[in-house]
Design a protein around this motif. Sequence first.
Motif, mmCIF file in Angstrom:
data_model
loop_
_atom_site.group_PDB
_atom_site.id
_atom_site.type_symbol
_atom_site.label_atom_id
_atom_site.label_comp_id
_atom_site.label_asym_id
_atom_site.label_seq_id
_atom_site.Cartn_x
_atom_site.Cartn_y
_atom_site.Cartn_z
ATOM 1 N N GLY A 57 -1.549 13.283 -5.852
ATOM 2 C CA GLY A 57 -2.142 14.469 -4.955
ATOM 3 C C GLY A 57 -3.710 14.032 -4.777
ATOM 4 N N LEU A 58 -3.988 12.792 -4.987
ATOM 5 C CA LEU A 58 -5.445 12.439 -4.722
ATOM 6 C C LEU A 58 -5.871 12.330 -3.165
ATOM 7 N N GLY A 59 -7.126 12.825 -3.008
ATOM 8 C CA GLY A 59 -7.618 12.335 -1.455
ATOM 9 C C GLY A 59 -8.045 10.749 -1.315
ATOM 10 N N ALA A 60 -8.754 10.560 -0.292
ATOM 11 C CA ALA A 60 -8.975 9.076 -0.005
ATOM 12 C C ALA A 60 -9.940 8.631 -1.020
ATOM 13 N N LEU A 61 -11.036 9.212 -1.139
ATOM 14 C CA LEU A 61 -12.090 8.676 -1.931
ATOM 15 C C LEU A 61 -11.433 8.362 -3.470
ATOM 16 N N ASP A 62 -10.821 9.298 -4.062
ATOM 17 C CA ASP A 62 -10.117 9.094 -5.566
ATOM 18 C C ASP A 62 -9.112 7.954 -5.462
ATOM 19 N N THR A 63 -8.673 7.836 -4.249
ATOM 20 C CA THR A 63 -7.722 6.652 -4.119
ATOM 21 C C THR A 63 -8.274 5.357 -4.144
ATOM 22 N N ALA A 64 -9.460 5.189 -3.283
ATOM 23 C CA ALA A 64 -10.320 4.135 -3.311
ATOM 24 C C ALA A 64 -10.941 3.780 -4.538
ATOM 25 N N LEU A 65 -11.193 4.855 -5.337
ATOM 26 C CA LEU A 65 -12.007 4.567 -6.616
ATOM 27 C C LEU A 65 -10.953 3.926 -7.502
ATOM 28 N N SER A 66 -9.656 4.483 -7.360
ATOM 29 C CA SER A 66 -8.540 4.038 -8.173
ATOM 30 C C SER A 66 -8.283 2.438 -8.139
ATOM 31 N N PHE A 67 -8.128 2.149 -6.768
ATOM 32 C CA PHE A 67 -7.917 0.680 -6.310
ATOM 33 C C PHE A 67 -9.086 -0.156 -6.893
ATOM 34 N N GLU A 68 -10.486 0.189 -6.580
ATOM 35 C CA GLU A 68 -11.510 -0.497 -7.035
ATOM 36 C C GLU A 68 -11.632 -0.695 -8.764
ATOM 37 N N ALA A 69 -11.344 0.349 -9.332
ATOM 38 C CA ALA A 69 -11.342 0.294 -10.856
ATOM 39 C C ALA A 69 -10.218 -0.626 -11.341
ATOM 40 N N LEU A 70 -8.909 -0.580 -10.960
ATOM 41 C CA LEU A 70 -7.917 -1.558 -11.165
ATOM 42 C C LEU A 70 -8.331 -2.913 -10.930
ATOM 43 N N ALA A 71 -9.053 -3.179 -9.751
ATOM 44 C CA ALA A 71 -9.652 -4.607 -9.514
ATOM 45 C C ALA A 71 -10.783 -5.042 -10.474
ATOM 46 N N GLN A 72 -11.512 -4.021 -10.478
ATOM 47 C CA GLN A 72 -12.631 -4.605 -11.666
ATOM 48 C C GLN A 72 -12.044 -4.965 -13.059
ATOM 49 N N GLY A 73 -11.091 -4.191 -13.384
ATOM 50 C CA GLY A 73 -10.354 -4.536 -14.611
ATOM 51 C C GLY A 73 -9.706 -5.885 -14.708
ATOM 52 N N GLY A 74 -9.399 -6.562 -13.563
ATOM 53 C CA GLY A 74 -8.729 -7.767 -13.502
ATOM 54 C C GLY A 74 -7.366 -7.565 -13.062
ATOM 55 N N ALA A 75 -6.925 -6.517 -12.427
ATOM 56 C CA ALA A 75 -5.531 -6.688 -11.806
ATOM 57 C C ALA A 75 -5.428 -7.611 -10.670
ATOM 58 N N ASP A 76 -4.285 -8.160 -10.602
ATOM 59 C CA ASP A 76 -4.195 -8.919 -9.590
ATOM 60 C C ASP A 76 -4.189 -8.495 -8.147
ATOM 61 N N PRO A 77 -5.075 -9.155 -7.190
ATOM 62 C CA PRO A 77 -5.281 -8.442 -5.888
ATOM 63 C C PRO A 77 -4.116 -8.339 -4.995
ATOM 64 N N GLY A 78 -3.376 -9.471 -5.179
ATOM 65 C CA GLY A 78 -2.079 -9.383 -4.257
ATOM 66 C C GLY A 78 -1.163 -8.471 -4.625
ATOM 67 N N LEU A 79 -0.932 -8.078 -6.282
ATOM 68 C CA LEU A 79 -0.083 -7.004 -6.351
ATOM 69 C C LEU A 79 -0.834 -5.666 -5.944
ATOM 70 N N LEU A 80 -1.998 -5.450 -5.996
ATOM 71 C CA LEU A 80 -2.672 -4.372 -5.693
ATOM 72 C C LEU A 80 -2.618 -4.275 -4.115
ATOM 73 N N PHE A 81 -2.581 -5.257 -3.180
ATOM 74 C CA PHE A 81 -2.455 -5.177 -1.931
ATOM 75 C C PHE A 81 -1.163 -4.571 -1.627
ATOM 76 N N GLY A 82 0.130 -5.040 -2.350
ATOM 77 C CA GLY A 82 1.365 -4.552 -2.242
ATOM 78 C C GLY A 82 1.499 -3.172 -2.474
#
Length: 376
Positions: A57-82
Motif C-alpha cells: 500500500g505504499l505511495g510513489a515516494l516510499d516505493t522509490a525509497l524502497s528501490f533506492e535502499a535495496l540498490a544502496q545495499g548491493g541488490a542486483d540492478p537487473g533484478l530490481l529493474f525486473g
Amino acid sequence: MHFELTGEQRDLVARLRDSGPLLSTPDREAGGRSAWETAAKLGVTGLCLPEEHGGGGLGALDTALSFEALAQGGADPGLLFGLAAHLLACGIVLAEHAHGDVRADLVAGLCSGAVVAGNAMTEAQAGSDTSRIATTAVADGDSYLIDGTKSFVSNAGLADVYVTYAMTTPGGGHLGMSAFAVPANLPGVRVAEPLEKLGLTGCAAAVVEFTGCRVPRDHLLGAENAGSGVFAKSMVWERACLPAIFVGVMDHQLRRCVDHVRGRRQFGRRLGDFQAVSHRIAVMKQRLESSRLLMYRACWLIDRDDPGAGAAAALAKAAVAEAAVDNGVDAVKVFGARGYLAADGIGQQLLDALPLHIFSGTTDIQRELVVKGLGI
C-alpha cells in the motif's frame, strides 16, 4: 519545505538496505524464481499494490525509497529493474484497471510473488511512438483474438501474465489502443530466446509473439480503446520510481570511489589529495543529490495527485539518466585500470546505467514532456 524522512520511512529504508545483499546475485536457474521468492518475502513484489490483496500500500515516494535502499545495499540492478517493471508498468495497471476476480487473483498473485508480470508494449516499429503499434485485438464473442509481436519485453519467459497493448480500432492511433492482461500459458503465446544485453542481465528480456491468442473479454483492462490512458499513468509511476534503482547505485558507487581515493596513493600522495580527482568526486556528489531531489519531488507530486506530476517525472528521469551515466564514466576514471575489470563491477555499473536513456521513453521524449508541461 520539509526534507526529513519520518520514523516509519527510516525504518523501511534501513530494513531494505540491510536486505540488499539477499538480492545481490540473481538465481538464473529455474527461471530465476528463487530470487523472486526472496523478494516476495521482503515485501518487494507488492510494495505499492493494495493492502487488501497483500500489498504494501505504499505511495510513489516510499516505493522509490524502497528501490533506492535495496540498490544502496548491493541488490542486483537487473533484478530490481525486473521487479520495478512487474510493479510499476504492470501492477499499477492491474490494480487500477482490471475487473472483478481477474483483478483480485492477479494482484494477489503479484503481491505474493506467485505471479510475475511482464509489460508488452514496445514493437520493432513502435518504440517511443506507441501510436504505431501493429498488434491487433479483434473482438470475437466473449473473447479478443490478439495477433502481433512485442520486443524487449522485460521478465519475458519468467512472466505468468503480460500486460499487453493492442489496437482494437486499427488506424485509430492513440484513440484506438486497448490494454489486456494476457496469461502466459494461453495458446498462441510464444516467447523467443532471451536477448543478449550489455547490462541489467538480472532481468530477462525477449520477443513475445501472439498468434491467434484468444483472451477472455474480462481480461480487458479499463475500457476498450482506453489503453493510451492506462499506459500513460503507469509510465508516470515508472519514470518517477524506477530511476530510484540508479540513484541507489550512484550512492553505493560514490562511497566506493571515496574509499578508493582515500586509500590509494600515487606520487607519494593520496589520490584524494589531487584536486583533479577530488573535484571529480564533488561533481559526482552534486549530480547524485540534485537528481535524487528531482526524483523525490516527482514522487511527492504523484502522491498528491498533482497535475504537474507527469512533467516532473519526465524531468527527474532525464536528470537521473544523465547523472548515472556521467557518474559511471567518472567512476571508471577514478578507479583507472581497475575500473575496466569485470571483477570490480565499476564498469558494469556504467553499462547498467546506459539504458536509462532509452526505456520508459528516451531522454529526448522526456524533454518533450517537460516542454509540454511548460505550455510550449
